[in-house]
Design an enzyme around this catalytic site. Sequence first.
Site, PDB file in Angstrom:
ATOM      1  N   HIS A 173     -12.841  39.743   0.493  1.00 51.56           N
ATOM      2  CA  HIS A 173     -11.876  39.197   1.459  1.00 51.56           C
ATOM      3  C   HIS A 173     -11.891  40.100   2.691  1.00 51.56           C
ATOM      4  O   HIS A 173     -11.259  41.145   2.730  1.00 51.56           O
ATOM      5  CB  HIS A 173     -10.487  39.151   0.834  1.00 51.56           C
ATOM      6  CG  HIS A 173      -9.513  38.287   1.585  1.00 51.56           C
ATOM      7  ND1 HIS A 173      -9.738  37.834   2.860  1.00 51.56           N
ATOM      8  CD2 HIS A 173      -8.293  37.792   1.235  1.00 51.56           C
ATOM      9  CE1 HIS A 173      -8.720  37.099   3.267  1.00 51.56           C
ATOM     10  NE2 HIS A 173      -7.830  37.054   2.281  1.00 51.56           N
ATOM     11  N   TYR A 178      -6.723  41.629   6.685  1.00 56.35           N
ATOM     12  CA  TYR A 178      -6.705  42.630   5.622  1.00 56.35           C
ATOM     13  C   TYR A 178      -7.685  43.767   5.921  1.00 56.35           C
ATOM     14  O   TYR A 178      -8.288  43.813   6.979  1.00 56.35           O
ATOM     15  CB  TYR A 178      -6.930  41.952   4.275  1.00 56.35           C
ATOM     16  CG  TYR A 178      -5.820  40.976   3.967  1.00 56.35           C
ATOM     17  CD1 TYR A 178      -4.498  41.408   3.891  1.00 56.35           C
ATOM     18  CD2 TYR A 178      -6.063  39.619   3.819  1.00 56.35           C
ATOM     19  CE1 TYR A 178      -3.455  40.527   3.657  1.00 56.35           C
ATOM     20  CE2 TYR A 178      -5.027  38.724   3.583  1.00 56.35           C
ATOM     21  CZ  TYR A 178      -3.724  39.187   3.512  1.00 56.35           C
ATOM     22  OH  TYR A 178      -2.689  38.305   3.286  1.00 56.35           O
TER      23      TYR A 178
END
Length: 359
Positions: A173, A178
């Site tokens: 991810h 993030y």
Amino acid sequence: MQLLTSYKLGSIELKNRMVMAPMTRSRSFSKGLATDLMAEYYAQRASAGLILSEAINISADAIGSPFTPGLYTAEQVESWKKVTDTVHKKGGVIFAQLWHTGRVAHSVDRNGVLPVAPSAVKIEGMQHFTSQGVKDYETPREMSIADIRQTIADYAQAAKNAIAAGFDGVELHAANGYLPQQFLSDSANLRTDEYGGSIENKARFTLEVMHALIDAVGGDKVGIKISPLHPYAGIAFDDPTATYTYLINELNKLNFAFVELMKRAPTFPLLPHYPVDDEIERFGKLVKQTLIAGTAYTRDTGDAELEKGIADLIAYGAAFLANPDLPRRFELGAELNTPDRATMFGGGEHGYIDYPFLK
């Protein structure tokens, strides 16, 4: 309809080109364990060509949101086996999405420990959902070189744990604000060492993680998710085209399974200096691996995207959440269930495993 045709992803034969997008559902209530309820949820949706799991924390230090699962303890690994077993029994394929939230976190859900990030830069203008309600973001602690090396090792170990738990592969991810995207971005990364400054240095962390994942489990079991123009969590680039052109060109030198390219969510305004053309056209054409296109696709727009010949697979999020038999509904042109946004994050069976199938 191309969406319903099979596709060979490395050595895996996918029964259709519909991908269940990763979606945090916040229903892991104890020790980051996968539950029987989660096993039922994923098994219901095993008619997807490929399931990408909800984001899974790679370590205790990766945790950002409450009630999210992990893949870093033996107990967590064991708990995921019931999920992968039930999906496989239904003929499904499932990859684990590996997650480190970085600064998109709060200490109340980290035993009082501040989150870490490339630089000590706080997210402004939005708040974070915590187990104690909505709170302002905190200023994170800047990661040391030792922290970075440990985090890369944590990604590799989590990938090995995912395979041990029965997942068919893993996805990094590197989107939605993030940790990997924090390293990439000009707004979150103010470092002056080998992980900051130039585009090449800012991309180093993501590329090193990808190398580690490929070394850990083999490139045919590795994918990556990117979101070049999505400004969630204060992510901004001086020149997103230059940054992602460099990153994709470097990724093209590696042998791995796929790139999931997430388009900017319509609810987020485009930053004033960002390009206005289509992300799949701009960035997808550069990708040499299998390309998964995602964000707000319908039956018709997804099929039209495949017809263009750039994307190979189409990811569906809320549509799969509300329609466990989505491929069947697309095949028949049937009406879709409407997702209940009030039950998307947290809760029990309602809004999770009780969406009706076609009769």
